[in-house]
Design a protein around this motif. Structure first.
Motif, PDB file in Angstrom:
ATOM      1  N   UNK A 199      72.161  46.159  56.416  1.00  0.00           N
ATOM      2  CA  UNK A 199      71.236  46.906  57.273  1.00  0.00           C
ATOM      3  C   UNK A 199      71.826  48.252  57.392  1.00  0.00           C
ATOM      4  N   UNK A 200      73.220  48.375  57.273  1.00  0.00           N
ATOM      5  CA  UNK A 200      73.457  49.761  57.798  1.00  0.00           C
ATOM      6  C   UNK A 200      73.091  50.274  56.909  1.00  0.00           C
ATOM      7  N   UNK A 201      73.107  50.206  55.324  1.00  0.00           N
ATOM      8  CA  UNK A 201      73.232  50.616  54.323  1.00  0.00           C
ATOM      9  C   UNK A 201      71.953  51.413  54.247  1.00  0.00           C
ATOM     10  N   UNK A 202      70.667  50.524  54.766  1.00  0.00           N
ATOM     11  CA  UNK A 202      69.571  50.931  54.393  1.00  0.00           C
ATOM     12  C   UNK A 202      69.016  51.529  55.496  1.00  0.00           C
ATOM     13  N   UNK A 203      69.662  51.481  56.617  1.00  0.00           N
ATOM     14  CA  UNK A 203      69.518  52.812  57.896  1.00  0.00           C
ATOM     15  C   UNK A 203      70.098  53.959  57.261  1.00  0.00           C
ATOM     16  N   UNK A 204      70.485  53.920  56.873  1.00  0.00           N
ATOM     17  CA  UNK A 204      71.839  55.514  56.893  1.00  0.00           C
ATOM     18  C   UNK A 204      71.413  55.979  55.739  1.00  0.00           C
ATOM     19  N   UNK A 205      70.175  55.524  54.754  1.00  0.00           N
ATOM     20  CA  UNK A 205      70.155  56.830  53.310  1.00  0.00           C
ATOM     21  C   UNK A 205      68.417  56.453  53.191  1.00  0.00           C
ATOM     22  N   UNK A 206      67.634  57.989  52.444  1.00  0.00           N
ATOM     23  CA  UNK A 206      66.547  57.965  52.585  1.00  0.00           C
ATOM     24  C   UNK A 206      65.893  57.852  51.533  1.00  0.00           C
ATOM     25  N   UNK A 207      66.458  57.519  50.175  1.00  0.00           N
ATOM     26  CA  UNK A 207      65.808  56.903  49.168  1.00  0.00           C
ATOM     27  C   UNK A 207      66.904  55.585  48.599  1.00  0.00           C
ATOM     28  N   UNK A 208      66.148  54.038  48.907  1.00  0.00           N
ATOM     29  CA  UNK A 208      67.071  52.816  48.155  1.00  0.00           C
ATOM     30  C   UNK A 208      66.228  52.287  47.561  1.00  0.00           C
ATOM     31  N   UNK A 209      66.973  52.515  46.115  1.00  0.00           N
ATOM     32  CA  UNK A 209      67.264  51.815  44.951  1.00  0.00           C
ATOM     33  C   UNK A 209      67.707  50.034  44.969  1.00  0.00           C
ATOM     34  N   UNK A 210      66.920  49.013  44.698  1.00  0.00           N
ATOM     35  CA  UNK A 210      66.242  47.473  44.625  1.00  0.00           C
ATOM     36  C   UNK A 210      67.364  47.775  43.368  1.00  0.00           C
ATOM     37  N   UNK A 211      68.177  46.915  43.280  1.00  0.00           N
ATOM     38  CA  UNK A 211      68.581  46.506  41.382  1.00  0.00           C
ATOM     39  C   UNK A 211      69.764  45.091  41.634  1.00  0.00           C
ATOM     40  N   UNK A 212      69.155  44.160  42.612  1.00  0.00           N
ATOM     41  CA  UNK A 212      69.355  42.750  42.283  1.00  0.00           C
ATOM     42  C   UNK A 212      68.441  42.382  41.601  1.00  0.00           C
ATOM     43  N   UNK A 213      68.875  40.975  41.053  1.00  0.00           N
ATOM     44  CA  UNK A 213      68.217  40.549  40.103  1.00  0.00           C
ATOM     45  C   UNK A 213      66.470  40.040  40.494  1.00  0.00           C
ATOM     46  N   UNK A 214      65.593  39.743  40.245  1.00  0.00           N
ATOM     47  CA  UNK A 214      64.079  39.419  40.677  1.00  0.00           C
ATOM     48  C   UNK A 214      64.261  38.257  41.049  1.00  0.00           C
ATOM     49  N   UNK A 215      64.872  37.669  41.065  1.00  0.00           N
ATOM     50  CA  UNK A 215      65.057  35.960  41.432  1.00  0.00           C
ATOM     51  C   UNK A 215      65.365  35.902  42.588  1.00  0.00           C
ATOM     52  N   UNK A 216      66.350  37.083  43.334  1.00  0.00           N
ATOM     53  CA  UNK A 216      66.964  36.826  43.883  1.00  0.00           C
ATOM     54  C   UNK A 216      66.685  38.368  45.236  1.00  0.00           C
ATOM     55  N   UNK A 217      66.246  38.950  45.387  1.00  0.00           N
ATOM     56  CA  UNK A 217      65.032  39.783  46.193  1.00  0.00           C
ATOM     57  C   UNK A 217      64.897  39.046  47.145  1.00  0.00           C
ATOM     58  N   UNK A 218      64.126  38.198  47.746  1.00  0.00           N
ATOM     59  CA  UNK A 218      63.487  37.772  49.201  1.00  0.00           C
ATOM     60  C   UNK A 218      65.310  37.098  49.809  1.00  0.00           C
TER      61      UNK A 218
END
Length: 340
Positions: A78-97
């Motif tokens: 939550x802190x990581x996303x809140x502190x950022x303007x750009x958000x890169x998703x780099x986890x395997x698709x099976x574990x995104x949720x």
């Protein structure tokens, strides 16, 4: 208590990287060397602490050392996303949720989301960008996709690499390209968000096929035919699901397929090779200790194609081997007569 972020410097661009794998690590290297503030989320608290103390990821690309003036590791998503303007998703698709489960639906409001994932949400059979739009209300205009050809291991070695940023918003894509460009990375925008994303998914399936063929002791001649036929298979699928004109000879399409099909660093090719040599799916997954996105992707593409009814003999062969446990030897005997 999670290890929260501590802001150390004031910089123009603030980028969150979600994931602790090799591709996430490579992206953090690129961004931090370009002096972006990188808020790096890793699920494992011990890995976060190790990174803070020793300045490298203990699990992946551990030879890469990070400047902690620009890299802020945390296990508080939550802190990581809140502190950022750009958000890169780099986890395997099976574990995104699972990775995003603690975030509220408005967590990405006003932010640009970049998918560095080359897979689909299993069972739902939807692209990552479509999932983020449905679940977290991130419009397509605020989403980008990173395409290759580019392996994390070569980024770590600072080998010349090329990236394509797919988007429906070219100015935003160009801004993100600027964050990535350096002496060993070139990045260019392309207006084909969905086509690039689907191609990135299917090329992992093709890499599995190439690996299986190699494990069965088929040679370079066969693999060349396999890959050239795969381009027609990808074209038929893309025309079936979203028929627009696109030049599939570009590096985001053909280039990404080639590097995944042939490279020693391709985990999908490696996984397929093990299957061809007689490993079970489970034993190959255990020994690799990394996720081969193609394993999940082939089921999604196969199920999508039940409606489209596109001729996809390579995808069908890989699906039969992995999910119906048909002998790789038998399946490729059938496949080789369908290739031209």
């Amino acid at each position: 208590m999670p290890q929260t972020l501590k802001k150390k410097i004031s910089v123009l661009e603030k980028v969150a990287v979600l994931g602790g794998g090799s591709w996430a690590t490579a992206l953090v290297k690129i961004l931090s060397e370009n002096k972006a503030e990188v808020n790096w989320w890793m699920r494992n608290r011990n890995d976060v602490q190790h990174l803070k103390e020793y300045r490298h990821n203990p699990r992946y690309l551990s030879q890469v050392s990070f400047d902690l003036k620009y890299v802020l590791p945390s296990d508080d998503i939550k802190a990581v996303v809140a502190a950022s303007d750009w958000v890169i998703l780099a986890v395997p698709a099976a574990f995104v949720q699972l990775a995003l489960a603690d975030l509220p639906e408005d967590a990405f409001h006003g932010k640009v989301l970049i998918s560095a994932i080359k897979g689909m949400i299993p069972k739902e059979n939807i692209l990552i960008t479509d999932f983020m739009e449905r679940k977290y209300h991130v419009p397509n205009s605020h989403q980008l996709i990173i395409a290759g050809p580019c392996h994390a291991e070569e980024v770590a070695l600072e080998k010349q690499s090329y990236l394509t940023i797919g988007s429906h918003d070219m100015p935003t894509a160009e801004r993100f390209c600027e964050l990535l460009r350096n002496r060993y990375v070139k990045a260019n925008p392309l207006d084909d968000l969905d086509g690039i994303e689907y191609c990135a998914v299917i090329k992992n399936v093709i890499a599995l096929a190439c690996g299986i063929a190699r494990g069965l002791n088929y040679g370079d001649n066969f693999q060349a035919v396999l890959v050239s036929n795969a381009m027609f298979e990808i074209e038929r699928f893309l025309d079936g699901i979203m028929p627009i004109h696109r030049d599939l000879s570009g590096s985001a399409y053909l280039g990404d397929l080639l590097v995944t099909a042939y490279s020693q660093f391709s985990r999908n090719r490696t996984f397929g090779n093990m299957i061809g040599r007689g490993y079970t799916v489970k034993s190959a997954q255990v020994e690799m200790n990394m996720v081969a996105e193609g394993y999940y992707a082939v089921q999604s593409i196969h199920q999508l194609n039940q409606k489209l009814q596109v001729d996809m003999p390579i995808t069908k062969a890989v699906y039969h081997v992995l999910y119906e446990r048909i002998s790789p030897t038998m399946e490729f005997e059938i496949l080789k007569d369908k290739l031209r």
